[in-house]
Structure formats: C-alpha cells, structure tokens
Motif scaffolding. Structure first.
Motif, PDB file in Angstrom:
ATOM      1  N   UNK A 282       0.833  -1.207   0.000  1.00 25.87           N
ATOM      2  CA  UNK A 282       0.000   0.000   0.000  1.00 25.87           C
ATOM      3  C   UNK A 282       0.872   1.263   0.000  1.00 25.87           C
ATOM      4  N   UNK A 283       1.885   1.287   0.852  1.00 24.99           N
ATOM      5  CA  UNK A 283       2.724   2.485   0.941  1.00 24.99           C
ATOM      6  C   UNK A 283       3.520   2.681  -0.338  1.00 24.99           C
ATOM      7  N   UNK A 284       4.193   1.653  -0.798  1.00 27.17           N
ATOM      8  CA  UNK A 284       5.066   1.813  -1.965  1.00 27.17           C
ATOM      9  C   UNK A 284       4.260   2.143  -3.213  1.00 27.17           C
ATOM     10  N   UNK A 285       3.151   1.459  -3.429  1.00 21.58           N
ATOM     11  CA  UNK A 285       2.347   1.717  -4.624  1.00 21.58           C
ATOM     12  C   UNK A 285       1.700   3.105  -4.560  1.00 21.58           C
ATOM     13  N   UNK A 286       1.166   3.478  -3.398  1.00 24.42           N
ATOM     14  CA  UNK A 286       0.470   4.762  -3.312  1.00 24.42           C
ATOM     15  C   UNK A 286       1.423   5.952  -3.332  1.00 24.42           C
ATOM     16  N   UNK A 287       2.670   5.764  -2.931  1.00 25.78           N
ATOM     17  CA  UNK A 287       3.613   6.883  -2.856  1.00 25.78           C
ATOM     18  C   UNK A 287       4.628   6.905  -4.000  1.00 25.78           C
TER      19      UNK A 287
END
Length: 189
Positions: free
Chosen positions: A140-145
């Motif tokens: 979630x963090x890597x894809x969204x950021x």
C-alpha cells in the motif's frame, strides 16, 4: 461507491474520534501561503496549549478545528511555537491528553504534518521488521507513494535506519514481489 463518505464515517464511528474524522472529510484545509502570519501561529499554539495541557481535561474541538483547517506549513510553525508554551511537544501532549483511536489519529496527523516521508519510512520499517513482511502495508505504501514522494521516503529511510529501503526489501521479500517493489523504488541512492 455511490455512497456518501461522511455518512459512512458517521455511521461507523462515534464520539470525538468521529468528530475528527468528519472534520478531515468535510473541511477544506487552508492552502499554504507565502505570507507567514506570526500572530495566527502564536494564537493557534496558545489555543492548543490552553485547550489541552493547561486545563484539566481536553477541549478536543479546538484541537480538531486547528488541525483540520490550517495549512501544513502553518501547522509546522504552530507545533514549533507550541513548545514555548508547553513543557511537552505536541506529540507528548497528545499522549498525555487523549487515548485510543483519537490519540492514534492525532499522532498520525502530527507526524505527517511534521515530516510525511519520515512517517512512511518508519511504517515501512515496522512492516518489514516482523517475520515475513506485512505485505499489505508495504504494498500500500510503496504503490500509493511511488509517483508522489517515494524517492524522499527512500532518502528518509536510509538516513533514519542506516541502510537503503531497497536493501531492506531485498532482505525481507522474495521473487516477483521483490522485483516489483524494487522496480517501483528505483535504483539505490
């Protein structure tokens, strides 16, 4: 989803936690300004102190109002000024004044206002520390950021934890999942 977010939030939460979430959903945060209003910074810092540490109990509505309506650069200056009124910084005051979901929410807000990239770097580190990376959080963090500020998150990660995010990913993930994460992170810096 053909639903009203505010109604769903109100239906699934209650109390001051619901008030905070609804304020964040409904309020339009002030846009950052090139003009620094030192009087407003001082007034907000004093209001946060007087609504919390200075009194018995907490005037949560004042905290919600300031944290949901002011611009992020303004809030950073408010939190710095707050230290001149309170013996505690804003995060310590939150821990002393409120509990539960409300406390966690205020802490996340303040951490993100102070340094959003460091917040995400810490969340990635926590997720990968556990045996078998918590893939949902990492993903979630890597894809969204990745198209927002992932390079800055990588920089904060290395500065804070002494190794690159890419090295940590290599140590804690495998196969195609690892390749995908590394591809999104880009080359080590």
């Amino acid at each position: 989803f053909k639903k009203d977010l505010a109604k769903d939030v109100a239906g699934d939460t209650s109390g001051n936690f619901a008030k905070l979430l609804l304020a964040l959903v409904e309020t339009k945060r002030a846009e950052p300004s090139a003009v620094v209003d030192y009087e407003k910074i001082d007034a907000d810092a004093r209001a946060l102190y007087e609504a919390g540490v200075k009194i018995k109990g907490t005037d949560v509505n004042t905290w919600i109002s300031i944290m949901s309506q002011r611009s992020v650069p303004h809030l950073r200056k408010v939190f710095d000024k707050y230290k001149s009124y309170s013996p505690y910084d804003m995060q310590e005051s939150i821990v002393k004044e409120v509990k539960g979901d409300l406390q966690r929410s205020f802490l996340v807000l303040v951490q993100c206002f102070e340094n959003k990239q460091l917040y995400f770097a810490k969340k990635l580190n926590e997720a990968m520390k556990s045996k078998g990376a918590k893939e949902k959080i990492v993903t979630r963090i890597i894809v969204s950021r990745c198209e927002v500020d992932l390079k800055k998150i990588c920089s904060e990660y290395k500065q804070t934890f002494g190794q690159s995010l890419q090295q940590t990913i290599t140590e804690h993930t495998k196969g195609d999942y690892q390749k995908a994460l590394l591809g999104l992170c880009g080359p080590q810096q």
